[in-house]
Design an enzyme around this catalytic site. Structure first.
Site, PDB file in Angstrom:
ATOM      1  N   GLU A  47       5.415   4.661  -1.523  1.00  0.00           N
ATOM      2  CA  GLU A  47       5.261   4.749  -0.063  1.00  0.00           C
ATOM      3  C   GLU A  47       5.280   3.321   0.447  1.00  0.00           C
ATOM      4  O   GLU A  47       4.286   2.606   0.356  1.00  0.00           O
ATOM      5  CB  GLU A  47       3.925   5.406   0.302  1.00  0.00           C
ATOM      6  CG  GLU A  47       3.789   6.848  -0.135  1.00  0.00           C
ATOM      7  CD  GLU A  47       4.653   7.795   0.660  1.00  0.00           C
ATOM      8  OE1 GLU A  47       5.301   7.369   1.634  1.00  0.00           O
ATOM      9  OE2 GLU A  47       4.712   8.982   0.282  1.00  0.00           O
ATOM     10  N   CYS A  86       2.272   1.280   8.821  1.00  0.00           N
ATOM     11  CA  CYS A  86       3.655   1.428   8.362  1.00  0.00           C
ATOM     12  C   CYS A  86       4.476   2.286   9.310  1.00  0.00           C
ATOM     13  O   CYS A  86       5.698   2.187   9.316  1.00  0.00           O
ATOM     14  CB  CYS A  86       3.677   1.998   6.959  1.00  0.00           C
ATOM     15  SG  CYS A  86       2.555   3.377   6.770  1.00  0.00           S
TER      16      CYS A  86
HETATM   17  P1  NAD Z   1       1.485  -5.344  -0.871  1.00  0.00           P
HETATM   18  O1  NAD Z   1       2.725  -4.780  -1.443  1.00  0.00           O
HETATM   19  O2  NAD Z   1       1.348  -6.784  -0.724  1.00  0.00           O
HETATM   20  O3  NAD Z   1       0.237  -4.852  -1.711  1.00  0.00           O
HETATM   21  C1  NAD Z   1       0.023  -3.471  -1.972  1.00  0.00           C
HETATM   22  C2  NAD Z   1      -0.629  -3.332  -3.301  1.00  0.00           C
HETATM   23  O4  NAD Z   1       0.354  -3.656  -4.293  1.00  0.00           O
HETATM   24  C3  NAD Z   1      -1.794  -4.297  -3.525  1.00  0.00           C
HETATM   25  O5  NAD Z   1      -2.809  -3.613  -4.223  1.00  0.00           O
HETATM   26  C4  NAD Z   1      -1.172  -5.382  -4.383  1.00  0.00           C
HETATM   27  O6  NAD Z   1      -2.122  -6.039  -5.202  1.00  0.00           O
HETATM   28  C5  NAD Z   1      -0.201  -4.578  -5.214  1.00  0.00           C
HETATM   29  N1  NAD Z   1       0.908  -5.315  -5.820  1.00  0.00           N
HETATM   30  C6  NAD Z   1       1.538  -6.410  -5.350  1.00  0.00           C
HETATM   31  N2  NAD Z   1       2.498  -6.805  -6.214  1.00  0.00           N
HETATM   32  C7  NAD Z   1       2.466  -5.930  -7.253  1.00  0.00           C
HETATM   33  C8  NAD Z   1       3.186  -5.816  -8.480  1.00  0.00           C
HETATM   34  N3  NAD Z   1       4.132  -6.684  -8.821  1.00  0.00           N
HETATM   35  N4  NAD Z   1       2.888  -4.788  -9.312  1.00  0.00           N
HETATM   36  C9  NAD Z   1       1.928  -3.896  -8.989  1.00  0.00           C
HETATM   37  N5  NAD Z   1       1.190  -3.980  -7.864  1.00  0.00           N
HETATM   38  C10 NAD Z   1       1.458  -4.974  -6.999  1.00  0.00           C
HETATM   39  O7  NAD Z   1       1.286  -4.561   0.506  1.00  0.00           O
HETATM   40  P2  NAD Z   1       0.100  -4.774   1.534  1.00  0.00           P
HETATM   41  O8  NAD Z   1       0.416  -6.046   2.226  1.00  0.00           O
HETATM   42  O9  NAD Z   1      -1.214  -4.564   0.898  1.00  0.00           O
HETATM   43  O10 NAD Z   1       0.307  -3.512   2.485  1.00  0.00           O
HETATM   44  C11 NAD Z   1       1.182  -3.521   3.524  1.00  0.00           C
HETATM   45  C12 NAD Z   1       2.462  -2.798   3.157  1.00  0.00           C
HETATM   46  O11 NAD Z   1       2.181  -1.462   2.769  1.00  0.00           O
HETATM   47  C13 NAD Z   1       3.391  -2.682   4.335  1.00  0.00           C
HETATM   48  O12 NAD Z   1       4.711  -2.946   3.948  1.00  0.00           O
HETATM   49  C14 NAD Z   1       3.231  -1.239   4.777  1.00  0.00           C
HETATM   50  O13 NAD Z   1       4.305  -0.735   5.497  1.00  0.00           O
HETATM   51  C15 NAD Z   1       3.008  -0.559   3.487  1.00  0.00           C
HETATM   52  N6  NAD Z   1       2.324   0.725   3.689  1.00  0.00           N
HETATM   53  C16 NAD Z   1       3.050   1.877   3.589  1.00  0.00           C
HETATM   54  C17 NAD Z   1       2.442   3.110   3.800  1.00  0.00           C
HETATM   55  C18 NAD Z   1       3.235   4.392   3.694  1.00  0.00           C
HETATM   56  O14 NAD Z   1       2.643   5.460   3.758  1.00  0.00           O
HETATM   57  N7  NAD Z   1       4.542   4.343   3.514  1.00  0.00           N
HETATM   58  C19 NAD Z   1       1.090   3.168   4.114  1.00  0.00           C
HETATM   59  C20 NAD Z   1       0.371   1.987   4.205  1.00  0.00           C
HETATM   60  C21 NAD Z   1       1.010   0.764   3.983  1.00  0.00           C
END
Ligand code: NAD
Length: 497
Positions: free
Chosen positions: A267, A301
């Site tokens: 997501e 998002c």
């Molecule tokens: P992010 O990708 O920076 O972090 C999300 C999670 O992923 C964190 O726990 C982070 O530690 C982890 N992560 C980062 N790199 C990783 C890797 N290489 N391997 C495994 N895990 C890793 O995102 P964010 O800044 O926390 O959240 C914002 C983003 O999330 C936005 O792009 C938003 O649109 C998206 N989002 C989507 C939905 C949806 O339902 N589609 C809902 C909420 C947020």
């Protein structure tokens, strides 16, 4: 064009006391445990920039330990019949509901969200557990019967096993619940890594429900994505990895998962177009966008962030939108029930959003209101409307994830559809029209997982949530999430011999 000031309450009691904080440890095999190193991560209040907690920085070793616990627990948990799993999920919902006030305050303290937003998150968390508790008892599939002569076919729905879950900072508790509830309902066990920036409500949830959960069924390991998250994605004993986060993290997880060919559920980001036709109720659209564009300070998002309005009504619509946006109340969560917009979650994210605004101004985009940071402390940005945005402009294509709405214009239906679809992301969109044909035809032509008509941002547990294109694949909420976290097995009996 003066941006709104930040409402502050320097003498208001703090949202949380020390006793409200969860244990600053990992939660593995039913108990809070120390990590394998002494390294810690600071958890910061984005309104004050002060450190409110320090959590252990999990390692691959901590993840391995948690995966081991989840594997040990999976056979026993999978043996429970749906009624028993359902009863546990109802008990989790009850426990969250009993502590709704505490969880809301903790979420606001960690993210800076207005309390109204945190309360909504907690209410939807409760509803997610309740929906999955009901849905797992009412799942249906193909009827058992003979589909080949003298051969009886049965379709079994089985859990996948151990699921790795990685959650973001924008809805920490709610995004955890969107995974935990269907994963447990479908009979799996899990290891969840919360965002390193916002782990508090996920850990508090574990603390509140420890006595309800069989050991090892839910495990939580804190830490960074590049280490703890990456280990979860590549781990050979994890059967599926589910991530809610950015597109870059989604790509990294899918790559890491490829080695073991585990299933992937993503997501990711959104850049929701809001297509406004000339016959639309413009006042309703403007007041709708006041909420849908700025809910959770635009760190959402499916934020209604990219308006495409017909050129004949653009000027009138922008006036109404700007009036709404100027009236938004920006402030700390302690400053009253009417606060609508809080800070960006972190200094890094604040700098990122400010960067988009600076580059847009240099590129000749007009700032109709806002357009700059507000005085600190804290990471506040004025609610912003940008107009004169040209086709393909950076602010109209990339996910800003802040309190910013861009406005573009279109001349006809074809152009509206083409430009709305011309983004790499496909999570959600909305269409505003009173015309019956357009209200069906335009959503059918839009390449987004959810399309609202004369609305935006309304969700319900019964209906699926998820995107197309760069927004990922897999569905949260609804029975489709239960399907995603299950596998089907065909058993065929020869009864003719
Ligand atoms: P992010 O990708 O920076 O972090 C999300 C999670 O992923 C964190 O726990 C982070 O530690 C982890 N992560 C980062 N790199 C990783 C890797 N290489 N391997 C495994 N895990 C890793 O995102 P964010 O800044 O926390 O959240 C914002 C983003 O999330 C936005 O792009 C938003 O649109 C998206 N989002 C989507 C939905 C949806 O339902 N589609 C809902 C909420 C947020």
């Amino acid at each position: 064009m003066t941006p709104s000031a930040v409402r502050r309450a320097p003498h208001a009691p703090s949202l949380i006391g020390d006793a409200d904080l969860p244990p600053a440890r990992h939660f593995i095999d039913g108990t809070f445990v120390e990590g394998s190193t002494d390294r810690v991560i600071d958890v910061v209040d984005p309104c004050t920039e002060k450190i409110i907690a320090r959590i252990p920085e999990g390692t691959a070793e901590d993840i391995d330990r948690a995966v081991g616990a989840a594997r040990k627990a999976k056979a026993e948990w999978a043996r429970h019949v749906p009624k028993e799993r359902s009863e546990l999920l109802h008990a989790l919902a009850d426990r969250v509901a009993e502590h709704a006030d505490l969880l809301s305050r903790l979420e606001s303290a960690n993210t800076g969200k207005p309390l109204a937003v945190s309360r909504d998150d907690v209410a939807m968390t409760v509803d997610t557990f309740r929906f999955m508790a009901g849905a797992v008892r009412a799942t249906t599939s193909m009827a058992a019967g003979d589909y080949a002569e003298n051969h009886l076919s049965l379709i079994l729905r089985e859990p996948l096993g151990v699921i790795g879950v990685v959650t973001p900072w924008n809805y920490p508790l709610l995004m955890a619940a969107w995974k935990i509830a269907p994963i447990l309902a479908a009979g799996n066990t899990l290891v969840l890594k919360p965002s390193e920036q916002t782990p508090l409500t996920t850990l508090k949830f574990a603390e509140l429900v420890t006595d309800l959960l069989p050991s090892g069924v839910l495990n939580i390991v804190n830490g960074y994505g590049a280490t703890a998250g990456a280990r979860l994605a590549e781990h050979p004993d994890v059967d599926m990895i589910a991530l809610t986060g950015s597109v870059a993290s989604g790509r990294a997880v899918a790559r890491a998962a490829a080695e073991s060919l585990k299933r992937v559920h993503l997501e990711l980001g959104g850049k929701a177009p809001v297509v406004i036709f000339p016959d639309a109720d413009l006042a309703a659209a403007a007041s709708g966008l006041r909420v849908a564009g700025f809910w959770n300070s635009g760190q959402e998002c499916d934020a209604a962030c990219r308006v495409l309005v017909h050129e004949s009504v653009a000027e009138r619509f922008v006036e109404q939108l700007v009036d709404e946006v100027r009236a938004l109340v920006v402030g700390e969560p302690t400053c009253g029930e009417d606060v609508e917009v809080g800070p960006m979650v972190s200094k890094a994210h604040f700098d990122r959003v400010c960067g988009y605004l600076e580059r847009a101004k240099k590129d000749g985009v007009r700032v109709a209101t806002g357009g700059e940071a507000l005085d600190g402390p804290g990471y506040f940005i004025a609610p912003t409307v940008l107009t004169d945005v040209s086709e393909g402009a950076e602010v109209a294509r990339e996910e800003i994830f802040g309190p910013v709405i861009t406005v573009e214009t279109f001349a006809d239906e074809e152009e509206a559809v083409r430009r709305a679809n011309d983004v790499p992301l496909g999570l959600s969109a909305s269409v505003w029209t009173e015309n019956a044909r357009l209200s069906h035809d335009i959503p059918a032509r839009l390449d987004f997982g959810t399309v609202w008509v004369n609305s935006h941002l309304v969700l319900a547990g019964e209906v699926p949530w998820g995107g197309f294109k760069g927004s990922g694949y897999g569905r949260d909420l609804s029975i489709y999430a239960l399907d995603d976290y299950s596998r089907t097995k065909h058993v065929m009996h020869n009864h003719g011999c």
